[in-house]
Design a protein around this motif. Structure first.
Motif, PDB file in Angstrom:
ATOM      1  N   ARG A  12      27.453 -33.345   6.511  1.00 47.28           N
ATOM      2  CA  ARG A  12      28.012 -34.229   7.086  1.00 47.28           C
ATOM      3  C   ARG A  12      29.066 -35.431   6.333  1.00 47.28           C
ATOM      4  NH1 ARG A  12      24.831 -33.812  12.464  1.00 47.28           N
ATOM      5  NH2 ARG A  12      24.102 -30.821  12.206  1.00 47.28           N
ATOM      6  N   ARG A  13      30.281 -34.765   5.470  1.00 44.79           N
ATOM      7  CA  ARG A  13      31.058 -36.175   5.249  1.00 44.79           C
ATOM      8  C   ARG A  13      30.339 -36.352   4.102  1.00 44.79           C
ATOM      9  NH1 ARG A  13      35.532 -37.547   7.478  1.00 44.79           N
ATOM     10  NH2 ARG A  13      35.978 -36.613   9.394  1.00 44.79           N
ATOM     11  N   ASP A  14      29.709 -37.586   3.844  1.00 45.06           N
ATOM     12  CA  ASP A  14      28.659 -38.770   2.732  1.00 45.06           C
ATOM     13  C   ASP A  14      27.500 -38.252   3.288  1.00 45.06           C
ATOM     14  OD1 ASP A  14      28.996 -40.207   4.047  1.00 45.06           O
ATOM     15  OD2 ASP A  14      29.385 -42.115   2.679  1.00 45.06           O
ATOM     16  N   LYS A  15      26.754 -38.006   4.546  1.00 44.59           N
ATOM     17  CA  LYS A  15      25.612 -37.595   4.524  1.00 44.59           C
ATOM     18  C   LYS A  15      25.370 -36.178   4.279  1.00 44.59           C
ATOM     19  CE  LYS A  15      25.631 -41.778   6.854  1.00 44.59           C
ATOM     20  NZ  LYS A  15      26.991 -41.925   7.074  1.00 44.59           N
TER      21      LYS A  15
ATOM     22  N   GLU B 244       3.360 -25.580   0.188  1.00 46.13           N
ATOM     23  CA  GLU B 244       4.034 -25.744   0.175  1.00 46.13           C
ATOM     24  C   GLU B 244       5.721 -26.346   0.295  1.00 46.13           C
ATOM     25  OE1 GLU B 244       7.320 -21.547  -1.478  1.00 46.13           O
ATOM     26  OE2 GLU B 244       5.681 -21.200   0.286  1.00 46.13           O
ATOM     27  N   THR B 245       5.946 -27.483  -0.487  1.00 48.76           N
ATOM     28  CA  THR B 245       6.991 -28.345  -0.187  1.00 48.76           C
ATOM     29  C   THR B 245       7.997 -28.013  -0.967  1.00 48.76           C
ATOM     30  OG1 THR B 245       6.234 -29.785  -1.636  1.00 48.76           O
ATOM     31  CG2 THR B 245       5.140 -29.830   0.335  1.00 48.76           C
ATOM     32  N   VAL B 246       9.254 -28.678  -0.497  1.00 54.68           N
ATOM     33  CA  VAL B 246      10.286 -29.101  -1.309  1.00 54.68           C
ATOM     34  C   VAL B 246      10.712 -30.649  -1.924  1.00 54.68           C
ATOM     35  CG1 VAL B 246      12.987 -29.181  -1.255  1.00 54.68           C
ATOM     36  CG2 VAL B 246      11.291 -26.638  -0.826  1.00 54.68           C
ATOM     37  N   ALA B 247      10.864 -30.593  -2.571  1.00 55.22           N
ATOM     38  CA  ALA B 247      11.198 -32.608  -3.109  1.00 55.22           C
ATOM     39  C   ALA B 247      12.505 -32.719  -2.789  1.00 55.22           C
ATOM     40  CB  ALA B 247      10.749 -32.928  -3.922  1.00 55.22           C
ATOM     41  N   PHE B 248      13.354 -33.702  -2.191  1.00 50.40           N
ATOM     42  CA  PHE B 248      14.061 -34.078  -2.204  1.00 50.40           C
ATOM     43  C   PHE B 248      15.227 -35.162  -2.474  1.00 50.40           C
ATOM     44  CE2 PHE B 248      12.947 -35.253   1.812  1.00 50.40           C
ATOM     45  CZ  PHE B 248      13.209 -36.860   2.346  1.00 50.40           C
ATOM     46  N   THR B 249      16.129 -35.601  -3.059  1.00 53.20           N
ATOM     47  CA  THR B 249      16.243 -37.170  -3.672  1.00 53.20           C
ATOM     48  C   THR B 249      17.775 -36.802  -3.669  1.00 53.20           C
ATOM     49  OG1 THR B 249      14.938 -36.653  -5.622  1.00 53.20           O
ATOM     50  CG2 THR B 249      17.516 -38.171  -6.010  1.00 53.20           C
ATOM     51  N   VAL B 250      18.702 -37.634  -2.835  1.00 47.38           N
ATOM     52  CA  VAL B 250      19.657 -37.975  -2.243  1.00 47.38           C
ATOM     53  C   VAL B 250      20.266 -39.177  -2.799  1.00 47.38           C
ATOM     54  CG1 VAL B 250      21.355 -38.825  -0.379  1.00 47.38           C
ATOM     55  CG2 VAL B 250      19.365 -37.207  -0.027  1.00 47.38           C
ATOM     56  N   LYS B 251      21.325 -39.006  -3.792  1.00 47.55           N
ATOM     57  CA  LYS B 251      21.890 -39.958  -4.510  1.00 47.55           C
ATOM     58  C   LYS B 251      23.068 -40.669  -3.716  1.00 47.55           C
ATOM     59  CE  LYS B 251      19.076 -39.012  -8.636  1.00 47.55           C
ATOM     60  NZ  LYS B 251      19.237 -38.775 -10.099  1.00 47.55           N
ATOM     61  N   GLY B 252      23.722 -41.742  -4.470  1.00 47.97           N
ATOM     62  CA  GLY B 252      24.962 -42.521  -4.221  1.00 47.97           C
ATOM     63  C   GLY B 252      25.011 -43.825  -3.167  1.00 47.97           C
TER      64      GLY B 252
END
Length: 317
Positions: free
Chosen positions: A258-261, A309-317
């Motif tokens: 949603r936009r920049d998120k 079982e996991t999913v790793a996430f990284t948000v950059k910006g």
């Protein structure tokens, strides 16, 4: 979604002077790539419950698919509440998008709730492989969908130049924005499909999306970058990220841009567990959470349990 470290699957064998290659066929052709996304599906599930909300979304998807066929197109895939399709020309893409909006607008309200879709499309060359399409045209079409609001059709200035004169008159330029992966800014235009001004969007309001924010996911030894604006995680083989854990639902959760998120939206039976940086674990049950920084997502039980079982996430910006 782009896989950063894909494994090559092409193979071949040689017998005498004969070479047999098992690589898939790839062809390049210009088409209109169109995404249509049902708006507010999470609220529909919260308001009406799983069965009725799914029926309401399925009615939308059925209407969208019928329009694709009417204009000589082909549905590439359906993921959750979104369809991706291709149409043979820019005009067909524009007409199909307009007709889709009229079809959804004509659906009867349910308990005074009207359904709506947001649509983005772009005309250009694609690579077709195994009944799917790839390339810059697909990425641009997805970006345009991310800019659209409910009851809105967004396309590129380049696509507008390919439209017939009459259809060009139904468009207006609204912004010039930087797009990830593109060296030059991209002209963004709106297709006006109603006679009034309900779809007014100012250049200033859409320009908020110019901030470049990326989301990377790591799962099962692969690193994935979010190219589309919505992705689905779950046990279903059609999900963008397929989870093998039996505690996971078939379409367990989705990540919406949603936009920049980026927002993680739970739609599961057993809940979605999230640990973000050094914060305590959060359990989502038909709720949503904005993803920040980096962390882990678990499906149906805590990420802290052994062998989860996991999913790793990284948000950059």
């Amino acid at each position: 979604m782009a896989i950063i470290n894909p494994q090559s699957s092409a193979s071949g064998s040689t017998t005498g002077d004969t070479l047999t290659t098992f690589a898939p066929t790839r062809t390049a052709l210009p088409v209109a790539v169109l995404f249509a996304d049902v708006v507010g599906s999470t609220r529909l599930y919260e308001t009406f419950g799983d069965d009725q909300a799914k029926q309401m979304i399925d009615e939308c998807l059925h209407a969208l698919r019928s329009v694709v066929q009417q204009y000589g197109g082909r549905v590439i895939k359906t993921i959750g509440d979104e369809i991706m399709c291709v149409l043979p020309s820019a005009d067909n893409g524009c007409l199909a998008a307009t007709d889709m909006q009229h079809k959804i607008m004509a659906l009867p309200p349910v308990s005074s709730v009207k359904r709506s879709v947001r649509i983005g499309f772009h005309f250009g060359p694609v690579i077709e492989e195994n009944s799917d399409v790839f390339g810059d045209t697909v990425n641009l079409a997805a970006r345009m969908t991310g800019l659209a609001k409910g009851m809105q059709i967004i396309t590129t200035g380049a696509t507008v130049t390919c439209l017939s004169p009459m259809l060009k008159q139904s468009t207006r330029n609204i912004a010039v924005l930087p797009v990830k992966g593109k060296g030059d800014d991209v002209e963004v235009s709106e297709v006006i499909w109603q006679g009034d001004d309900e779809l007014t969007m100012s250049t200033a309001s859409i320009a908020v999306t110019a901030k470049i924010v990326t989301l990377s996911l790591q799962h099962a030894g692969q690193v994935l970058e979010l190219d589309y604006d919505n992705i689905v995680l779950g046990r279903d083989a059609q999900c963008n990220v397929v989870i093998s854990d039996r505690n996971a639902s078939r379409q367990h959760a989705r990540i919406e841009r949603r936009r920049d998120k980026f927002f993680l939206v739970d739609q599961s039976t057993n809940g979605t567990f999230v640990v973000s940086q050094n914060e305590p674990e959060v359990v989502l049950r038909r709720e949503e959470l904005m993803l920040r920084g980096n962390g882990l997502i678990g499906f149906g039980h805590s990420v802290n349990l052994p062998d989860t079982e996991t999913v790793a996430f990284t948000v950059k910006g």
